[in-house]
Design an enzyme around this catalytic site. Structure first.
Site, short mmCIF file in Angstrom:
data_model
loop_
_atom_site.label_atom_id
_atom_site.label_comp_id
_atom_site.label_asym_id
_atom_site.label_seq_id
_atom_site.Cartn_x
_atom_site.Cartn_y
_atom_site.Cartn_z
N LYS A 203 -37.02 -8.30 9.65
CA LYS A 203 -38.04 -8.28 10.40
C LYS A 203 -39.16 -9.48 10.28
O LYS A 203 -39.19 -9.91 9.29
CB LYS A 203 -38.50 -6.82 10.54
CG LYS A 203 -37.47 -5.83 10.97
CD LYS A 203 -38.17 -4.53 11.65
CE LYS A 203 -36.83 -3.90 12.34
NZ LYS A 203 -37.20 -2.53 12.48
N ARG A 237 -32.33 1.12 6.26
CA ARG A 237 -31.39 0.57 7.45
C ARG A 237 -31.46 -0.98 7.36
O ARG A 237 -32.32 -1.65 7.33
CB ARG A 237 -31.78 0.98 8.68
CG ARG A 237 -30.82 0.28 9.88
CD ARG A 237 -31.58 0.64 11.25
NE ARG A 237 -30.72 0.23 12.59
CZ ARG A 237 -31.00 -0.94 12.88
NH1 ARG A 237 -31.64 -1.68 12.31
NH2 ARG A 237 -30.08 -1.29 13.93
N1 HH2 Z 1 -34.75 -1.77 14.07
C1 HH2 Z 1 -33.86 -2.14 14.97
C2 HH2 Z 1 -32.85 -1.32 15.68
N2 HH2 Z 1 -32.86 0.09 15.55
N3 HH2 Z 1 -33.41 2.05 14.28
C3 HH2 Z 1 -34.28 2.65 13.23
N4 HH2 Z 1 -34.11 3.80 13.20
N5 HH2 Z 1 -35.21 1.98 12.46
C4 HH2 Z 1 -35.46 0.20 12.89
O1 HH2 Z 1 -36.27 -0.08 12.23
C5 HH2 Z 1 -34.61 -0.18 13.68
C6 HH2 Z 1 -33.66 0.60 14.46
C7 HH2 Z 1 -33.92 -3.72 15.09
O2 HH2 Z 1 -33.43 -4.00 16.36
P1 HH2 Z 1 -32.19 -5.17 16.92
O3 HH2 Z 1 -32.85 -6.13 17.67
O4 HH2 Z 1 -31.14 -4.08 17.41
O5 HH2 Z 1 -31.80 -5.67 15.53
P2 HH2 Z 1 -30.81 -5.16 14.15
O6 HH2 Z 1 -30.02 -4.09 14.89
O7 HH2 Z 1 -30.00 -6.28 14.05
O8 HH2 Z 1 -31.85 -4.91 13.21
#
Ligand code: HH2
Length: 261
Positions: A203, A237
């Site tokens: 992040k 995650r």
């Molecule tokens: N961060 C992302 C997506 N889903 N779900 C939960 N529960 N917590 C998080 O911090 C979280 C999440 C980040 O977004 P995205 O752009 O989809 O990137 P990536 O899936 O590669 O982390």
């Protein structure tokens, strides 16, 4: 929890696993590295990301969820749409991971009709605009109050506490200072009595603190996740499961060491 993206535009590994076969192969690599849950997503929620229609999201995630669940893997679906939740649960997903904490009309009912687990995440605003001017009276108190309200909404809809996980939503409508305050005081969310998930992998707060590009934030992510574990996080995650597993092996060995030996 290992991240399996089927999106062409995820903020960190957009497009790399966009065809189902490569996403499934990637998921098996994460399992070999020690993932317990595979989180399959078909819509990026990075700041500024465009929304994806439900039928397109289903087309992206369903072949991957079906293949993984069919082989006995524990699969979570990362979505905020009730249509996608229902399709994923029918295909064998055991968990819904919703960055809007089941606030979309129909989402509570979609999960209540199953026996799946659910991750309730806090987000201020919408992905398109959430990083423009995030504002809180007191970020920890505000996020805790929001999550408590969503836990109550789930219980009222017939989704028992034992099925719930909560997540402060690092980076979702938060400045660096908001993210750091939430991480430092994660134990206050643990007080709600529901397992806490932390998602800090790659992040932007890690980039802000180290000056590193997205693909070079692995060490920073491990450190941030251990800071979360130290304050009571129970699910992480992550993109790099092997690195996190190694770090946890050391962490747990130290924590479990008996005094007097
Ligand atoms: N961060 C992302 C997506 N889903 N779900 C939960 N529960 N917590 C998080 O911090 C979280 C999440 C980040 O977004 P995205 O752009 O989809 O990137 P990536 O899936 O590669 O982390």
């Amino acid at each position: 929890m290992g991240i399996v993206n089927t999106t062409p535009d995820s903020f960190s590994d957009g497009g790399r696993w966009a065809d189902p076969q490569s996403a499934i192969r990637h998921a098996f690599t994460l399992l070999e590295e020690g993932a317990d849950i595979l989180d399959v997503g078909g819509e990026s929620t990075r700041p500024g990301a465009a929304a994806v229609p439900a039928d397109e999201e289903i087309r992206r995630v369903l072949p991957v969820i079906g293949a993984l669940a069919g082989r006995g893997c524990v699969v979570s679906v990362d979505t905020r749409k009730p249509e996608v939740m229902r399709a994923a649960l029918d295909a064998g997903a055991a968990m819904v991971n919703d960055v809007t904490a089941l606030r979309t009309p129909g989402a509570l009912a979609a999960v209540a009709a199953s026996d799946a687990a659910v991750c309730l995440m806090h987000m201020q605003g919408e992905p398109q605009s959430m990083q423009q001017a995030p504002r809180y009276a007191d970020v920890v108190t505000d996020v805790k109050g929001f999550l408590q309200g969503r836990v109550q909404a789930c219980e009222a809809a017939g989704i028992g506490r034992e099925r719930l996980v909560i997540d402060p939503g690092f980076g979702f409508g938060k400045t660096l200072q908001h993210n750091l305050a939430l991480l430092k005081h994660l134990d206050r969310l643990v007080e709600l009595g529901v397992p806490v998930l932390a998602g800090l992998s790659r992040k932007s707060m890690l980039g802000a603190l180290t000056g590193r590009a997205v693909e070079q934030r692995e060490f920073a992510g491990v450190a941030a996740h251990l800071a979360a574990v130290a304050r009571g996080a129970r699910l992480l995650r992550v993109h790099n499961v092997a690195a996190m597993r190694d770090a946890l092996a050391i962490w747990n060995a130290v924590e479990e060491q008996q005094d007097g030996t």
